[in-house]
Write an enzyme that holds these catalytic residues in place. Structure first.
Site, mmCIF file in Angstrom:
data_model
loop_
_atom_site.group_PDB
_atom_site.id
_atom_site.type_symbol
_atom_site.label_atom_id
_atom_site.label_comp_id
_atom_site.label_asym_id
_atom_site.label_seq_id
_atom_site.Cartn_x
_atom_site.Cartn_y
_atom_site.Cartn_z
ATOM 1 N N LYS A 126 29.187 84.796 11.066
ATOM 2 C CA LYS A 126 27.774 85.111 11.363
ATOM 3 C C LYS A 126 27.618 86.620 11.162
ATOM 4 O O LYS A 126 27.957 87.420 12.017
ATOM 5 C CB LYS A 126 27.483 84.741 12.821
ATOM 6 C CG LYS A 126 26.049 84.373 13.162
ATOM 7 C CD LYS A 126 24.984 85.365 12.749
ATOM 8 C CE LYS A 126 24.642 86.414 13.760
ATOM 9 N NZ LYS A 126 23.723 87.438 13.214
ATOM 10 N N GLU A 137 35.673 93.547 20.172
ATOM 11 C CA GLU A 137 35.726 94.950 19.748
ATOM 12 C C GLU A 137 34.347 95.529 20.011
ATOM 13 O O GLU A 137 33.406 95.272 19.252
ATOM 14 C CB GLU A 137 36.061 95.052 18.254
ATOM 15 C CG GLU A 137 37.371 94.414 17.844
ATOM 16 C CD GLU A 137 38.587 95.143 18.360
ATOM 17 O OE1 GLU A 137 38.444 96.278 18.858
ATOM 18 O OE2 GLU A 137 39.685 94.567 18.298
ATOM 19 N N CYS A 186 32.052 102.992 15.618
ATOM 20 C CA CYS A 186 32.396 102.763 17.036
ATOM 21 C C CYS A 186 33.300 103.866 17.554
ATOM 22 O O CYS A 186 33.243 104.204 18.733
ATOM 23 C CB CYS A 186 33.065 101.408 17.190
ATOM 24 S SG CYS A 186 34.443 101.175 16.062
ATOM 25 N N GLU A 224 26.392 105.182 24.341
ATOM 26 C CA GLU A 224 26.726 105.182 22.917
ATOM 27 C C GLU A 224 25.430 105.307 22.107
ATOM 28 O O GLU A 224 24.576 104.422 22.164
ATOM 29 C CB GLU A 224 27.435 103.882 22.559
ATOM 30 C CG GLU A 224 27.884 103.848 21.122
ATOM 31 C CD GLU A 224 28.531 102.531 20.741
ATOM 32 O OE1 GLU A 224 28.010 101.472 21.126
ATOM 33 O OE2 GLU A 224 29.537 102.574 20.022
HETATM 34 P P1 NDP Z 1 25.178 93.813 18.190
HETATM 35 O O1 NDP Z 1 25.996 93.431 19.376
HETATM 36 O O2 NDP Z 1 23.740 93.974 18.353
HETATM 37 O O3 NDP Z 1 25.375 92.740 17.016
HETATM 38 C C1 NDP Z 1 26.640 92.365 16.541
HETATM 39 C C2 NDP Z 1 26.591 90.941 16.047
HETATM 40 O O4 NDP Z 1 26.346 90.083 17.158
HETATM 41 C C3 NDP Z 1 25.458 90.679 15.055
HETATM 42 O O5 NDP Z 1 25.897 89.753 14.093
HETATM 43 C C4 NDP Z 1 24.380 90.073 15.938
HETATM 44 O O6 NDP Z 1 23.454 89.278 15.261
HETATM 45 C C5 NDP Z 1 25.226 89.246 16.894
HETATM 46 N N1 NDP Z 1 24.569 88.941 18.150
HETATM 47 C C6 NDP Z 1 23.538 89.596 18.749
HETATM 48 N N2 NDP Z 1 23.215 88.992 19.920
HETATM 49 C C7 NDP Z 1 24.050 87.947 20.053
HETATM 50 C C8 NDP Z 1 24.218 86.945 21.056
HETATM 51 N N3 NDP Z 1 23.455 86.914 22.143
HETATM 52 N N4 NDP Z 1 25.185 86.012 20.886
HETATM 53 C C9 NDP Z 1 25.973 86.040 19.797
HETATM 54 N N5 NDP Z 1 25.859 86.957 18.810
HETATM 55 C C10 NDP Z 1 24.922 87.908 18.937
HETATM 56 O O7 NDP Z 1 25.866 95.112 17.614
HETATM 57 P P2 NDP Z 1 25.401 95.964 16.346
HETATM 58 O O8 NDP Z 1 25.326 95.099 15.142
HETATM 59 O O9 NDP Z 1 24.227 96.749 16.755
HETATM 60 O O10 NDP Z 1 26.679 96.897 16.116
HETATM 61 C C11 NDP Z 1 26.849 98.096 16.727
HETATM 62 C C12 NDP Z 1 27.850 97.981 17.855
HETATM 63 O O11 NDP Z 1 29.093 97.531 17.362
HETATM 64 C C13 NDP Z 1 28.133 99.306 18.498
HETATM 65 O O12 NDP Z 1 28.134 99.186 19.890
HETATM 66 C C14 NDP Z 1 29.533 99.638 18.018
HETATM 67 O O13 NDP Z 1 30.253 100.496 18.843
HETATM 68 C C15 NDP Z 1 30.144 98.299 17.916
HETATM 69 N N6 NDP Z 1 31.303 98.320 17.019
HETATM 70 C C16 NDP Z 1 32.553 98.263 17.586
HETATM 71 C C17 NDP Z 1 33.687 98.355 16.792
HETATM 72 C C18 NDP Z 1 35.055 98.282 17.398
HETATM 73 O O14 NDP Z 1 36.011 98.135 16.644
HETATM 74 N N7 NDP Z 1 35.205 98.389 18.709
HETATM 75 C C19 NDP Z 1 33.579 98.531 15.337
HETATM 76 C C20 NDP Z 1 32.212 98.561 14.850
HETATM 77 C C21 NDP Z 1 31.126 98.468 15.684
HETATM 78 P P3 NDP Z 1 22.023 89.886 14.830
HETATM 79 O O15 NDP Z 1 22.319 90.953 13.864
HETATM 80 O O16 NDP Z 1 21.328 88.723 14.264
HETATM 81 O O17 NDP Z 1 21.395 90.408 16.093
#
Ligand code: NDP
Length: 493
Positions: free
Chosen positions: A174, A249, A283, A384
């Protein structure tokens, strides 16, 4: 021209059951560049069914056979190098200089790494007695759900997909709604490389709909998630019903500590790199800078001078190093934090506004921004921001520096800049984070484990450790006593 995409289910390219679509917008200029199916739980059920059907066949292949598919995929990715790089730049705004030289080659390298390293996975023989044999074997989990973020749209999925595929799992991916196109392309390339239908399924749609359906699906054994901490918490709750295995993550608020004996010029280079690479949408980006008071003025002056030279603009131009941030609402959120920092009394040293040039006017740009005289109590030093915003604060003692670095709910990464590596090692031991770099920040390799602690999540991506995350260790015991009645049966007799 707006290109229409379909999702990949069981080797077929299909529309969503409802026929509804979502737009993908180029953040460099606001243009709609694609439409993808807006799937719902009915589509998700089909994708899980396809993955379930493909699971026994894929699991029964030898590790060598699966590795060959990954090696081929690595080659196919490089055969589509420019196309993938342009696609990612278009959907995400990451400069082409970066997607060509970093993201796409790393995706290829990642598959190559897993193809090689998985072939030396082993079980154990356990020394429990001469009259029995106790061994462990590693088995695939079955169907796994991979939910990925938009900040490195291709690389974040590849980190998980490579490990999950090679260990014999079938996957339902997804991708982020903001930037799903490279993931769809990777699904196509996986098929081209010989992944049987149903091994890789890619389904687009809102996280709160298809994402949640994936997390709750009873036939999905594990969720590999990268994203926001708040989403991670929601996923933990939803996954509890089916007691699903999770890899999380999550976010970070990463400290960059400059000790009094540091090479200031090297630290400044590292600071600009780690704060502004990918417009700070990393991140592990350094966002809290703690600089010893003896170097503070020099460090601040040099960091501001260097950050001023960063060329932002059209990400499709090879000379651009800073593109837009990924979407309009994200730019607004970053600006809200910048306003908050100003109101809280931090000293604005650079940026803080929307760049207004011909190339940036219609896109979602934020200029590299640096604040001085920051305090850890300020909201923007705790939350963040995920944008090109750095906050700098002076410190007096090493104890204070370590305490400041640890004063966060996150535990993803940190760096220490010092010439005294013995003391640097001692400090690394005191900082609660999944990765601590000495005289570097923001570098990861296929071979090194990646993952956080505290509210940055748990589990590891990359390295051989991720192979454990996508396998189940089974203990098999073989009785070799040759006796129908064992001595311990006496407890019941
Ligand atoms: P989100 O949590 O908003 O989205 C991540 C994914 O989760 C997307 O595919 C999103 O879909 C999906 N999603 C959103 N809501 C739900 C839900 N309720 N149930 C299941 N899936 C869901 O994060 P971002 O895309 O905004 O990414 C940024 C974040 O990722 C930052 O906090 C960053 O730090 C973190 N990150 C962490 C890393 C690590 O290695 N620790 C590496 C890279 C990023 P949709 O897009 O459709 O909302």
């Amino acid at each position: 021209m707006v290109q229409e995409f379909k999702v990949l289910i069981g080797g077929e390219w299909v529309d969503s059951a409802t026929g509804r679509t979502m737009q993908v917008i180029n953040p460099a200029n606001g243009d709609v560049v694609g439409k993808v199916p807006k799937c719902s739980s009915a589509d998700l059920d089909r994708a899980v069914e396809a993955a379930k059907k493909a699971a026994p066949g894929w699991a029964s292949k030898t590790m060598a056979e699966r590795s060959k598919v990954l090696l081929k995929l690595s080659q196919v990715i490089m055969a589509h190098h420019e196309e993938l790089a342009k696609l990612e730049t278009m959907e995400h705004g990451s400069p082409i200089r970066k997607t060509m030289n970093f993201d796409v080659p790393l995706c290829a390298e990642q598959f190559e790494y897993f193809a090689g390293v998985a072939r030396s996975m082993t079980g154990e023989t356990l020394p429990v007695g001469p009259w029995c044999s106790s061994i462990t074997v590693k088995e695939p989990l079955g169907v796994v759900g991979l939910i990925t973020p938009w900040n490195f749209p291709a690389l974040m999925v590849v980190w998980k997909l490579g490990a999950a595929m090679v260990t014999g799992n079938t996957c339902v991916v997804k991708p982020p709604s903001i930037a799903p196109l490279t993931t769809l392309k990777l699904g196509e390339l996986a098929m081209e490389a010989g992944a049987p239908p149903g091994v890789v399924n890619v389904i687009t749609g809102p996280g709160e709909d298809v994402g949640e359906a994936l997390v709750q699906h009873p036939d999905v054994a594990k969720i590999g998630f990268t994203g926001d901490t708040a989403t991670g918490k929601r996923i933990m709750n939803l996954a509890s019903n089916s007691v699903k295995s999770l890899g999380l993550e999550l976010g970070g608020k990463n400290a960059f500590v400059v000790m009094p004996d540091a090479d200031v010029d090297a630290a400044v280079e590292g600071a600009v790199w780690s704060a502004f690479f990918n417009s700070g949408q990393v991140c592990a980006a350094a966002s809290r800078f703690y600089v010893h008071e003896s170097l503070y003025e020099e460090f601040v002056d040099k960091m501001v001078a260097m950050a001023k030279t960063l060329r932002y603009g059209d990400p499709m131009k090879m000379e651009t190093v800073i593109g837009p941030v990924a979407y309009a609402a994200h730019r607004d959120k970053i600006e809200w934090y910048i306003d908050g920092a100003k109101k809280a009394g931090a000293k604005l040293l650079l940026g803080g506004e929307r760049p207004d040039t011909e190339e940036t006017r219609n896109g979602f740009f934020v200029a590299p921004t640096i604040f001085g005289n920051c305090a850890n109590t300020m909201e923007f030093m705790q939350e963040e921001i995920f944008g090109p915003v750095a906050g700098i604060a002076p410190f007096k003692t090493q104890e204070e520096a370590v305490a400041l670095a640890n004063d966060t709910r996150y535990g993803l990464s940190a760096s220490i800049w010092t010439r005294d590596l013995r003391n640097g090692m001692a400090m690394a031991g005191q900082i609660k984070a999944g990765t601590v770099w000495l005289n570097e920040h923001l570098i990861v390799f296929c071979e090194t484990p990646w993952g956080g602690c505290k509210q940055s999540g748990w589990g590891k991506d990359l390295s051989t450790m991720v192979l454990e995350e996508y396998t189940m260790t089974k203990h098999i015991y073989i009785d070799l006593t040759g006796q129908p009645v064992k001595p311990w049966y006496g407890l019941l007799k």
